[in-house]
Design a protein around this motif. Sequence first.
Motif, PDB file in Angstrom:
ATOM      1  N   TYR A  63       0.782  -1.230   0.000  1.00 57.99           N
ATOM      2  CA  TYR A  63       0.000   0.000   0.000  1.00 57.99           C
ATOM      3  C   TYR A  63       0.820   1.290   0.000  1.00 57.99           C
ATOM      4  O   TYR A  63       0.296   2.344  -0.362  1.00 57.99           O
ATOM      5  CB  TYR A  63      -0.935   0.019   1.227  1.00 57.99           C
ATOM      6  CG  TYR A  63      -1.960  -1.087   1.203  1.00 57.99           C
ATOM      7  CD1 TYR A  63      -3.026  -1.055   0.311  1.00 57.99           C
ATOM      8  CD2 TYR A  63      -1.862  -2.178   2.081  1.00 57.99           C
ATOM      9  CE1 TYR A  63      -3.967  -2.070   0.289  1.00 57.99           C
ATOM     10  CE2 TYR A  63      -2.802  -3.188   2.065  1.00 57.99           C
ATOM     11  CZ  TYR A  63      -3.849  -3.143   1.163  1.00 57.99           C
ATOM     12  OH  TYR A  63      -4.772  -4.153   1.143  1.00 57.99           O
ATOM     13  N   ALA A  64       2.075   1.253   0.404  1.00 54.68           N
ATOM     14  CA  ALA A  64       2.860   2.489   0.473  1.00 54.68           C
ATOM     15  C   ALA A  64       3.248   2.965  -0.921  1.00 54.68           C
ATOM     16  O   ALA A  64       3.368   2.165  -1.867  1.00 54.68           O
ATOM     17  CB  ALA A  64       4.118   2.262   1.323  1.00 54.68           C
ATOM     18  N   GLU A  65       3.415   4.268  -1.041  1.00 54.99           N
ATOM     19  CA  GLU A  65       3.884   4.834  -2.303  1.00 54.99           C
ATOM     20  C   GLU A  65       5.290   4.326  -2.608  1.00 54.99           C
ATOM     21  O   GLU A  65       6.072   4.031  -1.699  1.00 54.99           O
ATOM     22  CB  GLU A  65       3.882   6.362  -2.214  1.00 54.99           C
ATOM     23  CG  GLU A  65       2.521   6.990  -1.991  1.00 54.99           C
ATOM     24  CD  GLU A  65       1.604   6.834  -3.193  1.00 54.99           C
ATOM     25  OE1 GLU A  65       2.144   6.671  -4.330  1.00 54.99           O
ATOM     26  OE2 GLU A  65       0.375   6.871  -3.017  1.00 54.99           O
ATOM     27  N   ASP A  66       5.602   4.249  -3.895  1.00 56.30           N
ATOM     28  CA  ASP A  66       6.918   3.738  -4.295  1.00 56.30           C
ATOM     29  C   ASP A  66       8.053   4.558  -3.673  1.00 56.30           C
ATOM     30  O   ASP A  66       9.076   4.001  -3.253  1.00 56.30           O
ATOM     31  CB  ASP A  66       7.048   3.759  -5.822  1.00 56.30           C
ATOM     32  CG  ASP A  66       6.143   2.726  -6.486  1.00 56.30           C
ATOM     33  OD1 ASP A  66       5.661   1.825  -5.775  1.00 56.30           O
ATOM     34  OD2 ASP A  66       5.918   2.830  -7.714  1.00 56.30           O
ATOM     35  N   ALA A  67       7.866   5.858  -3.598  1.00 51.79           N
ATOM     36  CA  ALA A  67       8.918   6.729  -3.062  1.00 51.79           C
ATOM     37  C   ALA A  67       9.140   6.510  -1.567  1.00 51.79           C
ATOM     38  O   ALA A  67      10.205   6.831  -1.043  1.00 51.79           O
ATOM     39  CB  ALA A  67       8.575   8.187  -3.330  1.00 51.79           C
ATOM     40  N   ASP A  68       8.128   5.972  -0.878  1.00 46.70           N
ATOM     41  CA  ASP A  68       8.231   5.756   0.571  1.00 46.70           C
ATOM     42  C   ASP A  68       8.771   4.374   0.933  1.00 46.70           C
ATOM     43  O   ASP A  68       8.955   4.085   2.119  1.00 46.70           O
ATOM     44  CB  ASP A  68       6.854   5.933   1.222  1.00 46.70           C
ATOM     45  CG  ASP A  68       6.350   7.366   1.101  1.00 46.70           C
ATOM     46  OD1 ASP A  68       7.195   8.272   1.056  1.00 46.70           O
ATOM     47  OD2 ASP A  68       5.116   7.558   1.055  1.00 46.70           O
ATOM     48  N   GLN A  69       9.011   3.543  -0.061  1.00 45.25           N
ATOM     49  CA  GLN A  69       9.485   2.191   0.209  1.00 45.25           C
ATOM     50  C   GLN A  69      11.014   2.195   0.324  1.00 45.25           C
ATOM     51  O   GLN A  69      11.739   1.750  -0.555  1.00 45.25           O
ATOM     52  CB  GLN A  69       9.017   1.233  -0.886  1.00 45.25           C
ATOM     53  CG  GLN A  69       7.502   1.063  -0.912  1.00 45.25           C
ATOM     54  CD  GLN A  69       7.038   0.094  -1.988  1.00 45.25           C
ATOM     55  OE1 GLN A  69       7.837  -0.491  -2.707  1.00 45.25           O
ATOM     56  NE2 GLN A  69       5.730  -0.088  -2.098  1.00 45.25           N
ATOM     57  N   ALA A 146      11.239  -4.162  -2.671  1.00 43.39           N
ATOM     58  CA  ALA A 146      10.818  -2.879  -3.236  1.00 43.39           C
ATOM     59  C   ALA A 146      11.670  -2.498  -4.447  1.00 43.39           C
ATOM     60  O   ALA A 146      11.150  -2.036  -5.474  1.00 43.39           O
ATOM     61  CB  ALA A 146      10.894  -1.791  -2.176  1.00 43.39           C
ATOM     62  N   SER A 147      12.967  -2.688  -4.346  1.00 44.23           N
ATOM     63  CA  SER A 147      13.850  -2.346  -5.472  1.00 44.23           C
ATOM     64  C   SER A 147      13.601  -3.238  -6.677  1.00 44.23           C
ATOM     65  O   SER A 147      13.801  -2.834  -7.819  1.00 44.23           O
ATOM     66  CB  SER A 147      15.310  -2.457  -5.036  1.00 44.23           C
ATOM     67  OG  SER A 147      15.625  -3.781  -4.620  1.00 44.23           O
ATOM     68  N   ALA A 148      13.125  -4.484  -6.422  1.00 47.49           N
ATOM     69  CA  ALA A 148      12.860  -5.403  -7.534  1.00 47.49           C
ATOM     70  C   ALA A 148      11.492  -5.192  -8.155  1.00 47.49           C
ATOM     71  O   ALA A 148      11.240  -5.635  -9.282  1.00 47.49           O
ATOM     72  CB  ALA A 148      12.985  -6.847  -7.040  1.00 47.49           C
ATOM     73  N   THR A 149      10.593  -4.508  -7.430  1.00 49.03           N
ATOM     74  CA  THR A 149       9.221  -4.319  -7.925  1.00 49.03           C
ATOM     75  C   THR A 149       8.909  -2.870  -8.285  1.00 49.03           C
ATOM     76  O   THR A 149       7.735  -2.511  -8.430  1.00 49.03           O
ATOM     77  CB  THR A 149       8.218  -4.806  -6.871  1.00 49.03           C
ATOM     78  OG1 THR A 149       8.458  -4.119  -5.630  1.00 49.03           O
ATOM     79  CG2 THR A 149       8.353  -6.304  -6.649  1.00 49.03           C
ATOM     80  N   GLY A 150       9.925  -2.032  -8.377  1.00 45.61           N
ATOM     81  CA  GLY A 150       9.697  -0.660  -8.811  1.00 45.61           C
ATOM     82  C   GLY A 150       9.648   0.369  -7.714  1.00 45.61           C
ATOM     83  O   GLY A 150       9.444   1.555  -7.984  1.00 45.61           O
ATOM     84  N   GLY A 151       9.818  -0.057  -6.445  1.00 46.73           N
ATOM     85  CA  GLY A 151       9.837   0.908  -5.344  1.00 46.73           C
ATOM     86  C   GLY A 151      11.158   1.645  -5.276  1.00 46.73           C
ATOM     87  O   GLY A 151      12.091   1.381  -6.057  1.00 46.73           O
ATOM     88  N   ALA A 152      11.238   2.566  -4.349  1.00 48.51           N
ATOM     89  CA  ALA A 152      12.460   3.370  -4.224  1.00 48.51           C
ATOM     90  C   ALA A 152      13.662   2.487  -3.875  1.00 48.51           C
ATOM     91  O   ALA A 152      14.732   2.591  -4.475  1.00 48.51           O
ATOM     92  CB  ALA A 152      12.281   4.460  -3.162  1.00 48.51           C
TER      93      ALA A 152
END
Length: 265
Positions: A63-69, A146-152
């Motif tokens: 649920y968190a925004e990508d930039a917050d991961q 997160a880095s593997a799924t498009g998050g920060a």
Amino acid sequence: MTTTTAPTADAVAPRQHAPVRRPSLARLSVVELRKLVDTRAGRWLLITIGLIAAVIVTLQLIYAEDADQTFANFFVPSLLPVGVLLPVLGILSITSEWSQRTALSTYALVPRRERVVTAKLVAVMVAALASVLASLALAAVGTLVASATGGAGTWQIDVALILHAVVLQVTSVLMGAAFGLLLLNPPLAIVGYFLLPTIWGVLGEMVRPLRGPSDWLDTSKTMEPLFSSDALTGEQWSKVVVSLLVWMVLPLAAGLVRTLRREVS
């Protein structure tokens, strides 16, 4: 005709036994650590703590925004629920001797009760440090996902934040142990630990004359700055120390006196 031989000096002399050495504090602490996982309540509490931290990281991934991961954002939210349950672990560690009626055997084997109490406190502090390491490990897993799924997937974290987390978790579990020592009853200690500071916090908000003291004695306020990486000011550290003196040191001292004097039956 039979002959008898006189007993030798070695046969007559009583056998000398090596002096029994008392167990070291390190060994007692290892025993107390084992007790944390040997009991059903302690084992499931540790499992619950790990599962809750894992669920929080998973929810952030969903649920968190990508930039917050980021690593720091995965780490900090896991501290609060773990910090809530750790004091219960401290309470159970102290009160289990009385609730499970093992105090008689424990204090017969180790007559100096303060050594047993010290070992229990060391054990729960080690558990608190392990919880910080577990939160860091889960945050690392979340960051990798997160880095593997498009998050920060940012790994940057301030060392001060980790040190603050250590202070939070260690003092939380010691506060629980302090209430356990003072009340020596698991349900009563758990209720007292959660209820008394809450009542004080509510009164501090409702009663005007108590608002000033509440800023110094309400742990939900004094410990809040430790959830950030910002350096605490001298006044903020003073509030942390004063609140811990009231809610941790005083119950710990009074509880130790009560434990040393209580009759074991």
